[in-house]
Design an enzyme around this catalytic site. Structure first.
Site, mmCIF file in Angstrom:
data_model
loop_
_atom_site.group_PDB
_atom_site.id
_atom_site.type_symbol
_atom_site.label_atom_id
_atom_site.label_comp_id
_atom_site.label_asym_id
_atom_site.label_seq_id
_atom_site.Cartn_x
_atom_site.Cartn_y
_atom_site.Cartn_z
ATOM 1 N N GLY A 188 -70.323 26.069 23.529
ATOM 2 C CA GLY A 188 -70.966 27.208 23.786
ATOM 3 C C GLY A 188 -72.589 27.182 23.292
ATOM 4 O O GLY A 188 -73.025 26.018 22.893
ATOM 5 N N LEU A 246 -74.188 41.385 9.999
ATOM 6 C CA LEU A 246 -74.529 41.279 8.444
ATOM 7 C C LEU A 246 -76.232 40.804 8.517
ATOM 8 O O LEU A 246 -76.717 41.013 7.205
ATOM 9 C CB LEU A 246 -73.952 40.067 7.829
ATOM 10 C CG LEU A 246 -72.467 40.201 7.451
ATOM 11 C CD1 LEU A 246 -71.878 39.131 6.909
ATOM 12 C CD2 LEU A 246 -72.354 41.437 6.902
ATOM 13 N N LYS A 278 -79.763 36.039 24.162
ATOM 14 C CA LYS A 278 -80.489 34.793 23.944
ATOM 15 C C LYS A 278 -81.179 34.117 25.126
ATOM 16 O O LYS A 278 -82.149 33.347 24.660
ATOM 17 C CB LYS A 278 -79.508 33.851 23.135
ATOM 18 C CG LYS A 278 -79.110 34.207 21.653
ATOM 19 C CD LYS A 278 -78.121 33.205 21.123
ATOM 20 C CE LYS A 278 -78.050 33.420 19.447
ATOM 21 N NZ LYS A 278 -77.600 32.414 18.790
ATOM 22 N N THR A 302 -79.253 38.280 19.184
ATOM 23 C CA THR A 302 -78.010 37.590 19.434
ATOM 24 C C THR A 302 -77.227 37.886 20.610
ATOM 25 O O THR A 302 -77.835 38.406 21.450
ATOM 26 C CB THR A 302 -76.929 38.060 18.183
ATOM 27 O OG1 THR A 302 -75.872 37.328 18.146
ATOM 28 C CG2 THR A 302 -76.722 39.771 18.325
#
Length: 271
Positions: free
Chosen positions: A128, A15, A66, A62
């Site tokens: 995570g 998005l 990263k 993303t």
């Protein structure tokens, strides 16, 4: 035309293009800025960046980029602490490329907009990269004790224990997906995409005044629904996504954007 994009794999669902282009409309710069999505794995990231022309300003990174992005610029202390970056600001006018992590500030900004600026005890679900960012955000709120709910204590300790020590947070561990495992706290942050059973979600929401489910898969999740039913403060992964994007928009364009139009656009786009 200035160019930015979100990169990762998979990326089609992101998005971020909607959020950033909505910001460009709000700021009145849509005619001179564009924001795309690029499918990239970690091995392909350096080559893509090297091939970008002078019109490129920034890249939102993303999974699985990263860690890989840390080697492409001067990393901020936050990115180094978390061993994770989500924002690459390209070199320009003699300034070197920079790597930032806006997940922590994005989370703190979302909480602040909900009136949450301090806490002492927290529950954290997951271990995570997002859980590591959440732990850093909790430290900034003043949290000193965190109950971490996970499937594997060994994996959780490998990911979080050293960071918690550096942040001055005392961590203890409990089982994921078990009613009553959280205990009373000031704040709950869940970072797992796997759905919690409804009874577990209700149990967790009953133990805190603030619930932040940092994912937006299958929104509203069982935890979102349980928080609403309990009448407590409820934040979702959209709040985090917009929060970290607001900082990226400022880093890329030099402008501040109000969050409300971006939140409205992102929630409207959910199935």
């Amino acid at each position: 035309m200035w160019r930015c994009a979100v990169a990762g794999q998979p990326i089609a669902h992101s998005l971020s293009p909607l959020i950033h282009t909505t910001a460009y409309l709000v700021l009145g710069i849509e005619g001179s800025w564009e924001y795309d999505r690029v499918e990239l794995d970690a091995a392909g990231l350096p080559g893509f960046v090297a091939g970008c022309g002078p019109e490129w300003v920034g890249l939102s990174c993303t999974a699985p980029l990263k860690h890989a992005v840390l080697g492409l610029g001067t990393a901020s202390p936050q990115a180094l602490l978390l061993d994770s970056g989500n924002t690459l600001v390209f070199a320009r006018e003699g300034r070197p490329a920079r790597v930032e992590n806006t997940d922590v500030t994005g989370m703190l900004g979302a909480l602040a907009r909900a009136g949450v600026t301090a806490a002492e005890r927290a529950i954290l679900v997951g271990n995570g990269a997002t859980a590591r960012s959440a732990l850093a955000a909790l430290a900034d709120l003043g949290v000193t004790r965190v109950r971490v709910l996970v499937r594997s204590r060994a994996k959780a300790e490998a990911s979080l224990a050293g960071l918690a020590d550096r942040l001055g947070i005392l961590v203890d561990y409990g089982p994921w997906g078990v009613e009553g495992a959280g205990g009373q706290a000031d704040l709950l942050i869940s970072t797992v995409s796997a759905p919690l059973p409804d009874p577990v979600a209700a149990s967790l929401a009953g133990e805190v005044p603030v619930c932040f489910d940092a994912t937006y898969n299958h929104y509203p999740t069982a935890l979102d629904r349980a928080a609403r039913a309990a009448g407590i403060v409820q934040l979702s992964g959209i709040d985090l996504l917009v929060g970290q994007a607001l900082d990226q928009i400022r880093l890329f364009t030099g402008r501040e954007c109000p969050p409300e139009p971006l939140l409205d656009a992102a929630y409207a786009a959910l199935p």
